[in-house]
Design a protein around this motif. Structure first.
Motif, PDB file in Angstrom:
ATOM      1  N   VAL A  99       0.858  -1.187   0.000  1.00  0.00           N
ATOM      2  CA  VAL A  99       0.000   0.000   0.000  1.00  0.00           C
ATOM      3  C   VAL A  99       0.895   1.238   0.000  1.00  0.00           C
ATOM      4  N   ASP A 100       0.740   2.103  -1.003  1.00  0.00           N
ATOM      5  CA  ASP A 100       1.651   3.250  -1.118  1.00  0.00           C
ATOM      6  C   ASP A 100       1.025   4.582  -0.716  1.00  0.00           C
ATOM      7  N   SER A 101      -0.266   4.596  -0.389  1.00  0.00           N
ATOM      8  CA  SER A 101      -0.876   5.840   0.068  1.00  0.00           C
ATOM      9  C   SER A 101      -2.203   5.536   0.747  1.00  0.00           C
ATOM     10  N   ALA A 102      -2.633   6.471   1.581  1.00  0.00           N
ATOM     11  CA  ALA A 102      -3.932   6.355   2.242  1.00  0.00           C
ATOM     12  C   ALA A 102      -4.591   7.726   2.245  1.00  0.00           C
ATOM     13  N   GLY A 103      -5.906   7.737   2.121  1.00  0.00           N
ATOM     14  CA  GLY A 103      -6.649   8.977   2.250  1.00  0.00           C
ATOM     15  C   GLY A 103      -6.988   9.195   3.716  1.00  0.00           C
ATOM     16  N   VAL A 104      -6.691  10.391   4.228  1.00  0.00           N
ATOM     17  CA  VAL A 104      -6.963  10.695   5.635  1.00  0.00           C
ATOM     18  C   VAL A 104      -7.870  11.918   5.709  1.00  0.00           C
ATOM     19  N   ALA A 105      -8.973  11.783   6.415  1.00  0.00           N
ATOM     20  CA  ALA A 105      -9.898  12.892   6.638  1.00  0.00           C
ATOM     21  C   ALA A 105     -10.171  12.991   8.129  1.00  0.00           C
ATOM     22  N   ALA A 106     -10.397  14.205   8.625  1.00  0.00           N
ATOM     23  CA  ALA A 106     -10.599  14.411  10.062  1.00  0.00           C
ATOM     24  C   ALA A 106     -11.743  15.385  10.298  1.00  0.00           C
ATOM     25  N   ALA A 107     -12.555  15.059  11.288  1.00  0.00           N
ATOM     26  CA  ALA A 107     -13.655  15.930  11.689  1.00  0.00           C
ATOM     27  C   ALA A 107     -13.794  15.867  13.200  1.00  0.00           C
ATOM     28  N   ARG A 108     -14.435  16.872  13.765  1.00  0.00           N
ATOM     29  CA  ARG A 108     -14.617  16.903  15.210  1.00  0.00           C
ATOM     30  C   ARG A 108     -15.921  17.600  15.554  1.00  0.00           C
ATOM     31  N   THR A 109     -16.445  17.204  16.692  1.00  0.00           N
ATOM     32  CA  THR A 109     -17.546  17.925  17.301  1.00  0.00           C
ATOM     33  C   THR A 109     -16.992  18.596  18.557  1.00  0.00           C
ATOM     34  N   ASP A 110     -17.855  19.126  19.391  1.00  0.00           N
ATOM     35  CA  ASP A 110     -17.375  19.747  20.629  1.00  0.00           C
ATOM     36  C   ASP A 110     -16.775  18.730  21.584  1.00  0.00           C
ATOM     37  N   ARG A 112     -15.844  15.148  20.451  1.00  0.00           N
ATOM     38  CA  ARG A 112     -15.251  13.928  19.898  1.00  0.00           C
ATOM     39  C   ARG A 112     -14.458  14.213  18.623  1.00  0.00           C
ATOM     40  N   LEU A 113     -13.376  13.428  18.441  1.00  0.00           N
ATOM     41  CA  LEU A 113     -12.540  13.504  17.246  1.00  0.00           C
ATOM     42  C   LEU A 113     -12.778  12.258  16.394  1.00  0.00           C
ATOM     43  N   TYR A 114     -12.912  12.466  15.078  1.00  0.00           N
ATOM     44  CA  TYR A 114     -13.120  11.371  14.131  1.00  0.00           C
ATOM     45  C   TYR A 114     -12.027  11.417  13.061  1.00  0.00           C
ATOM     46  N   LEU A 115     -11.383  10.265  12.834  1.00  0.00           N
ATOM     47  CA  LEU A 115     -10.367  10.145  11.796  1.00  0.00           C
ATOM     48  C   LEU A 115     -10.755   9.023  10.844  1.00  0.00           C
ATOM     49  N   ARG A 116     -10.800   9.352   9.555  1.00  0.00           N
ATOM     50  CA  ARG A 116     -11.196   8.361   8.543  1.00  0.00           C
ATOM     51  C   ARG A 116      -9.999   8.037   7.658  1.00  0.00           C
ATOM     52  N   LEU A 117      -9.594   6.754   7.660  1.00  0.00           N
ATOM     53  CA  LEU A 117      -8.520   6.270   6.793  1.00  0.00           C
ATOM     54  C   LEU A 117      -9.130   5.405   5.700  1.00  0.00           C
ATOM     55  N   SER A 118      -8.660   5.593   4.479  1.00  0.00           N
ATOM     56  CA  SER A 118      -9.138   4.757   3.369  1.00  0.00           C
ATOM     57  C   SER A 118      -7.960   4.445   2.449  1.00  0.00           C
ATOM     58  N   PHE A 206     -11.887   5.900  12.951  1.00  0.00           N
ATOM     59  CA  PHE A 206     -11.529   5.852  14.374  1.00  0.00           C
ATOM     60  C   PHE A 206     -12.164   7.063  15.052  1.00  0.00           C
ATOM     61  N   SER A 207     -12.628   6.878  16.279  1.00  0.00           N
ATOM     62  CA  SER A 207     -13.142   8.030  17.022  1.00  0.00           C
ATOM     63  C   SER A 207     -12.856   7.867  18.511  1.00  0.00           C
ATOM     64  N   ARG A 208     -12.728   9.033  19.165  1.00  0.00           N
ATOM     65  CA  ARG A 208     -12.471   9.041  20.601  1.00  0.00           C
ATOM     66  C   ARG A 208     -12.827  10.412  21.148  1.00  0.00           C
ATOM     67  N   SER A 209     -13.225  10.466  22.410  1.00  0.00           N
ATOM     68  CA  SER A 209     -13.511  11.758  23.013  1.00  0.00           C
ATOM     69  C   SER A 209     -12.251  12.609  23.009  1.00  0.00           C
ATOM     70  N   LEU A 210     -12.403  13.918  22.871  1.00  0.00           N
ATOM     71  CA  LEU A 210     -11.252  14.816  22.815  1.00  0.00           C
ATOM     72  C   LEU A 210     -10.428  14.743  24.097  1.00  0.00           C
ATOM     73  N   ALA A 211     -11.075  14.896  25.219  1.00  0.00           N
ATOM     74  CA  ALA A 211     -10.363  14.935  26.499  1.00  0.00           C
ATOM     75  C   ALA A 211     -10.166  13.525  27.038  1.00  0.00           C
ATOM     76  N   SER A 212      -9.105  13.367  27.824  1.00  0.00           N
ATOM     77  CA  SER A 212      -8.853  12.093  28.494  1.00  0.00           C
ATOM     78  C   SER A 212      -8.470  12.368  29.942  1.00  0.00           C
ATOM     79  N   ASP A 213      -8.999  11.552  30.845  1.00  0.00           N
ATOM     80  CA  ASP A 213      -8.658  11.708  32.258  1.00  0.00           C
ATOM     81  C   ASP A 213      -7.760  10.572  32.735  1.00  0.00           C
TER      82      ASP A 213
END
Length: 292
Positions: A99-110, A112-118, A206-213
């Motif tokens: 695999v020589d490349s991947a498409g990466v897109a990122a979005a967030r709400t107040d 949560r962070l979302y990362l899309r790999l394709s 992939f997604s995860r809450s922005l903050a971590s405790d």
């Protein structure tokens, strides 16, 4: 007094009488103007080098269907093509990643962070039931401390990394690493992933809450950019462990969008002043040459 000294005095007298610049002043002014113009031209190129590694993060009002790899919410999100390269000869078979490349897109709400790999993959490998079966996989690597950029190969003992890992056979887990071969599974992972294979292409969100405790887990601050790296394993090529295709460090632009970097305005102002100053120096030189 020598003839050369007499000519020097005459030059100074002419400059003083005419209110113009002497030859040394003209040369110095021209050198300064040239340096300013060159610096003005070079600095944006240095900035563009950083911009080339940016993953824009789109802010959205609600999560909608961002958790779905083919969700409509991703249609407005910019996808960056990230080059991937083999892990190298230090790993057995490490030079043979496909695999020589991947498409990466990122979005967030107040919250949560979302990362899309394709990436392109003609076969969906989701089973490890046989001895030589390996599943397709993907990962996102983030520094534990967002103030540092750790070594790209799984960080180091002093600069650890979190790895969000998805495997087509085993699902999702969150890992902690402090150098190659030091991977530890973090219990009760907050990372979620959803994957879809459509046609000849995988897409994983992939997604995860922005903050971590929790200790040793990246705390994503919505006011700061965050380094990120990406990796893909092609199961049909027997890729696993260190045998993978991986990227360099990129950064998620989570910092505030203030309508463009202020240095651009400053640089254009400097460029304008440099052009005007260079023109004046040239005109003065022509005037003196003509004896005006």
């Amino acid at each position: 007094m020598t003839a050369d000294a007499g000519r020097g005095d005459a030059d100074r007298s002419d400059a003083e009488a005419g209110g113009g610049l002497g030859s040394r002043e003209l040369a110095a002014a021209a050198a300064i103007a040239l340096a300013v113009v060159l610096a003005t031209a070079a600095f944006p190129m240095l900035v563009d080098a950083r911009a080339a590694y940016e993953i824009p993060v789109e802010r959205q009002a609600g999560a909608g269907d961002l958790a779905e790899p083919t969700g409509d919410a991703w249609e407005s999100v910019e996808t960056v093509s990230v080059p991937l390269s083999s892990s190298g000869a230090a790993v057995p078979g490490g030079s043979d990643a496909t695999v020589d490349s991947a498409g990466v897109a990122a979005a967030r709400t107040d919250e949560r962070l979302y990362l899309r790999l394709s990436w392109d993959d003609g076969t969906a490998n989701t089973s490890t039931d046989s001895l030589r079966a390996f599943a397709d996989a993907a990962a996102v690597q983030l520094p534990v401390s967002t103030e540092k950029q750790p070594p790209i190969a799984m960080g180091s003992a002093d600069d650890r990394v979190n790895v969000w890992y998805w495997n087509g056979a085993d699902g999702t887990e969150s890992l902690l690493a402090g150098g190659a071969g030091s991977t530890t599974r973090l219990p009760e992972s907050a990372v979620e992933a959803t994957a879809t294979h459509t046609g000849d292409r995988w897409a994983v969100v992939f997604s995860r809450s922005l903050a971590s405790d929790r200790a040793n887990v990246t705390d994503v601050d919505d006011g700061e950019d965050v380094n990120a790296a990406f990796a893909v394993w092609e199961g049909s090529n027997d890729e696993r462990s260190g045998q993978k295709a991986a990227s360099e460090w990129y950064y998620l632009s989570l910092g505030p969008d203030d309508g463009g970097a202020p240095y651009e305005t400053v640089l254009w102002a400097i460029a304008g002043a440099a052009v005007v100053f260079t023109t004046l120096v040239t005109v003065e030189g022509v005037r003196r040459t003509r004896g005006e």
